[in-house]
Design an enzyme around this catalytic site. Sequence first.
Site, PDB file in Angstrom:
ATOM      1  N   CYS A 179       1.242 -16.687 -22.058  1.00 46.32           N
ATOM      2  CA  CYS A 179       0.686 -15.468 -21.457  1.00 46.32           C
ATOM      3  C   CYS A 179      -0.114 -14.620 -22.436  1.00 46.32           C
ATOM      4  CB  CYS A 179       1.810 -14.635 -20.856  1.00 46.32           C
ATOM      5  SG  CYS A 179       2.776 -15.541 -19.629  1.00 46.32           S
ATOM      6  N   HIS A 319       1.405  -4.958 -22.113  1.00 43.69           N
ATOM      7  CA  HIS A 319       1.603  -6.262 -21.490  1.00 43.69           C
ATOM      8  C   HIS A 319       2.273  -6.063 -20.131  1.00 43.69           C
ATOM      9  CE1 HIS A 319       1.945 -10.555 -21.265  1.00 43.69           C
ATOM     10  NE2 HIS A 319       3.264 -10.527 -21.217  1.00 43.69           N
ATOM     11  N   GLU A 330       9.152  -4.206 -24.774  1.00 46.32           N
ATOM     12  CA  GLU A 330       7.870  -3.574 -25.096  1.00 46.32           C
ATOM     13  C   GLU A 330       8.029  -2.080 -25.333  1.00 46.32           C
ATOM     14  OE1 GLU A 330       3.166  -3.846 -23.945  1.00 46.32           O
ATOM     15  OE2 GLU A 330       4.632  -4.464 -22.430  1.00 46.32           O
ATOM     16  N   LYS A 351      -1.221  -4.964 -14.727  1.00 52.74           N
ATOM     17  CA  LYS A 351      -0.550  -6.026 -13.968  1.00 52.74           C
ATOM     18  C   LYS A 351       0.127  -5.471 -12.726  1.00 52.74           C
ATOM     19  CE  LYS A 351       0.345  -9.302 -17.765  1.00 52.74           C
ATOM     20  NZ  LYS A 351      -0.080  -8.519 -18.939  1.00 52.74           N
ATOM     21  N   HIS A 356       0.129 -10.994 -12.672  1.00 50.82           N
ATOM     22  CA  HIS A 356       0.031 -11.631 -13.988  1.00 50.82           C
ATOM     23  C   HIS A 356      -0.899 -12.835 -13.884  1.00 50.82           C
ATOM     24  CE1 HIS A 356       0.777 -12.955 -17.925  1.00 50.82           C
ATOM     25  NE2 HIS A 356       2.082 -12.744 -18.014  1.00 50.82           N
ATOM     26  N   PHE A 414       5.664 -16.544 -23.185  1.00 54.01           N
ATOM     27  CA  PHE A 414       6.769 -17.480 -23.329  1.00 54.01           C
ATOM     28  C   PHE A 414       6.558 -18.303 -24.599  1.00 54.01           C
ATOM     29  CE2 PHE A 414       8.343 -18.146 -18.648  1.00 54.01           C
ATOM     30  CZ  PHE A 414       8.730 -16.824 -18.610  1.00 54.01           C
TER      31      PHE A 414
END
Length: 430
Positions: A179, A319, A330, A351, A356, A414
């Site tokens: 990502c 993110h 985060e 997002k 996403h 990931f």
Amino acid sequence: MSSGTPPRGGERDGSRGRTRVVVTGRGVVSPLGGSWSETWAALLEGRSGIGPLTGMETDDLPVRIGGEIKDFDPEAYLPRKTARRLDRSVQLAIAAADQAVRDSGLEVTPESATRTAVVLGSASGPTRTATAAHEAMVTRGPRAVSPFFFAVSGVDSAAGEVSLRFGLQGPSTCMTTACATGSTCLGEAMRMIRFGLADVVIAGGVDDSLTRIDVNGAAMTQALSRRNDDPQRACRPFDTARDGFVMSAGAGVVVLESEEHALRRGATIHGELAGYGATTDAFHVTAPHPEGMPAQRAALQALAEAGLTPEDVDYVNAHGTGTPKNDSTEIKVIRGVFGDRATEIPISSIKSMTGHMLGASGAVEAITALEVIKTGEVPPTINCDDPEDPELDFVPHKARTHHVDVAVSNSFGFGGHNAVLVLRRWQPAD
């Protein structure tokens, strides 16, 4: 810096003496629209692009929502014969690249082609092509597989096709960091220019993994929101009621140039890509480092490369996926990097509206950060009704006017991939 002080110039550039890298073109295809202008307008409206999935059978799936690309016509960018052999994700990448090149006014000549590179990544690659080929082989036999399959099914397909479309003969590469892919590609492209390997790089990310196996696979990891009955409120970054991210399709591409090259050809400069930091958690295949220390180091590396400090930052594009662990981590990253100033900095996650877009997200979010710098308009984090950290400013629900000279854009993936970009207002060095 929200007090309206003059934008910082070369005297604050820690890379003084090195090549400055600027953005001259932007192209986006997203669930919010088929261009950057449409996407940006929807972001400022706080409009969600998430809805019930219509491109596949979902009745037996635990997750039936996503961010689809609507009304996309690949033949607006490609001859029909070419479009038919390419995966949908590659079509999106070519469309975004075409938009970015047009926006930049770049004209590729035989001489400049050898100094123009492509760094275009994808988290999943041409998954639609792969799943369709497998189904054809299982149901109709080996001869049903297209003779083009082997050539167009690689994760590098988009990078190769963009190079082919524009006749670019500099380095061409695909990078994949889950990502964080889009941000990684922009950061590595910036360094390619700084190292003198290219004058221009077409860089970005793309994904369209809205297939039954991909959506179901992500759902099985418990990563996706299951608010099937309320899709527009499903993605809830930093909200205490969040239950996962929403998978989407998209493409984001920029044209990066050395400042010298852009000025020489009279290009319009949208902003400067000033810093990039990359680290790895080495903690877990899907879960982030619980304290976020490697991600903090990535942010500090990016700021140091830009010759800036946390005190210089005016906006954070988070993110912000809407998964419980990512958002909690985060928050720790933001507080760890900015300290007491964390509560003063607007933070938003687009997002919440786009979903996403996997490999495309970092590129589209960097383009968003640039637009925030240009316009002074900060898009909101919608659906953030009850923030986990109420002291932080997540710009809930509605866009806001705020002067920004320096923005940080976070991307985490990931596998523990962390990529952070620093973008800033461009002005010529003294």
